[in-house]
Design an enzyme around this catalytic site. Structure first.
Site, PDB file in Angstrom:
ATOM      1  N   HIS A 104     -53.043 -29.846 112.663  1.00 42.78           N
ATOM      2  CA  HIS A 104     -53.114 -30.404 111.362  1.00 42.78           C
ATOM      3  C   HIS A 104     -53.610 -31.914 111.307  1.00 42.78           C
ATOM      4  O   HIS A 104     -53.696 -32.491 110.376  1.00 42.78           O
ATOM      5  CB  HIS A 104     -51.849 -30.385 110.683  1.00 42.78           C
ATOM      6  CG  HIS A 104     -51.415 -28.940 110.153  1.00 42.78           C
ATOM      7  ND1 HIS A 104     -52.301 -28.066 109.543  1.00 42.78           N
ATOM      8  CD2 HIS A 104     -49.957 -28.253 110.277  1.00 42.78           C
ATOM      9  CE1 HIS A 104     -51.602 -27.013 109.170  1.00 42.78           C
ATOM     10  NE2 HIS A 104     -50.404 -27.184 109.532  1.00 42.78           N
ATOM     11  N   GLY A 145     -55.271 -22.270 104.213  1.00 42.01           N
ATOM     12  CA  GLY A 145     -55.982 -21.182 104.590  1.00 42.01           C
ATOM     13  C   GLY A 145     -55.761 -20.949 106.167  1.00 42.01           C
ATOM     14  O   GLY A 145     -56.622 -20.135 107.116  1.00 42.01           O
TER      15      GLY A 145
END
Length: 347
Positions: A153, A89
């Site tokens: 990330h 997302g």
């Protein structure tokens, strides 16, 4: 709207500093080669090699940017970092957070809203791919509007020390691993088609990598638990979101995001429907139809913008995974995540 921070016009493109301004660049190159040679490695699924660095598996092609970020980034108290595993997302969260944070400069109804002409990954750049990942040049962090908005990330416990030592705030979004794997397996052939054989066999192969913990920026359970535990210990500094909850109540969670970032919606804004306008502007259907997201490349994995917008459905994994594949992953989720109170609806 009354905000307590300066919020200037975001530059149309981030100002870059040429390679000679990198700190001890040549020494870094030598250190990097020696470091890579000394670290454990495994064959990756989409990356030829995964390097075990700071207790997570880093894709080899991203490693220089990750290493530079961890060595050189200094967080400011006002910084906001959006964190996630790939295909959880990310693009949607970037659009929502940017629109809420910069709404005093760019009302969601404005015809010149940056989302109309820029992909969310351009507006909220990744540390490891964009800011520190461009060979020979570095983005000038002084050119960012305050509060600065970034993305990564990288797992929580592997972030630069300055992130935890400062007042920097982190918003983490995660997604049911079953849907994340399916989403990644649709994304992978557009990133590295030469490594992709296609079909369910490829998904089963990637699932095996995930179950063994050798997935990019993983193991996935450590990634989730790191941010989950941090959000319980420091709820004022780490906001933990689930993709499924954001889909179910986008407006309610957008209010949480805005308040966490220090720019809560006023009663007047709520009456005027500003929240609903942002939700509509940032919806998958709206973003997919923008010309900028049908063409162009944002510089992440060198893929086209359109690859970042697929279905975004919750529970789509049932249409792609066999029962045995799902059961294999569910067992690991139950073993690794459930003891810490982290669960996902899988049926």
């Amino acid at each position: 709207m009354a905000n307590n921070h300066p919020n200037s016009l975001p530059p149309p493109s981030f100002r870059r500093i040429r390679s000679q301004t990198w700190p001890q660049e040549n020494d870094d190159d030598i250190d990097l080669e020696e470091l890579i040679a000394s670290l454990p490695k495994e064959k990756g699924f989409i990356s030829p090699i995964q390097i075990l660095y700071r207790n997570f598996w880093c894709p080899s092609e991203v490693f220089p940017g990750v290493h530079s970020f961890c060595r050189h980034f200094t967080a400011h108290d006002s910084d906001i970092i959006l964190a996630c595993k790939p295909k959880s997302g990310t693009t949607w969260l970037k659009a929502l957070a940017f629109s809420a944070l910069r709404r005093d400069v760019f009302p969601p109804s404005a015809n010149n809203h940056p989302l109309m002409s820029s992909n969310p990954h351009e507006l909220v750049p990744f540390f490891e791919f964009t800011i520190y990942g461009q060979a020979g040049e570095l983005i000038d962090l002084a050119s960012f509007s305050v509060p600065r908005l970034f993305a990564t990330h990288i797992p929580h416990d592997s972030l630069p020390e300055s992130v935890g030592q400062s007042g920097c705030r982190v918003i983490y979004i995660c997604r049911n691993p079953l849907d994340t794997i399916v989403s990644f397996c649709h994304f992978a052939p557009q990133v590295k088609p030469e490594l992709w054989s296609g079909g369910r066999s490829s998904m089963e192969e990637y699932l095996d990598y995930c179950c063994r913990g050798i997935d990019g920026f993983g193991p996935f359970w450590d990634h989730m638990l790191g941010y989950w535990k941090a959000s319980l210990e420091r709820p004022d500094k780490v906001l933990f979101l689930k993709y499924e909850d954001l889909r179910e109540d986008t407006a309610g969670n957008l209010k949480r995001i805005a308040e966490f970032m220090g720019v809560p919606f006023s009663e007047e804004e709520e009456r005027d429907g500003v929240i609903e306008e942002i939700v509509k502007l940032c919806s998958l259907s709206s973003l997919k139809e923008l010309e900028v997201n049908k063409t162009g490349k944002p510089g992440v994995w060198s893929t086209e913008n359109k690859t970042y917008f697929r279905k975004g459905e919750v529970g789509d994994w049932v249409n792609h995974m066999t029962p045995s594949m799902a059961e294999k992953l569910e067992r690991i989720m139950e073993e690794k995540l459930s003891p810490f109170g982290l669960k996902f609806r899988v049926k």
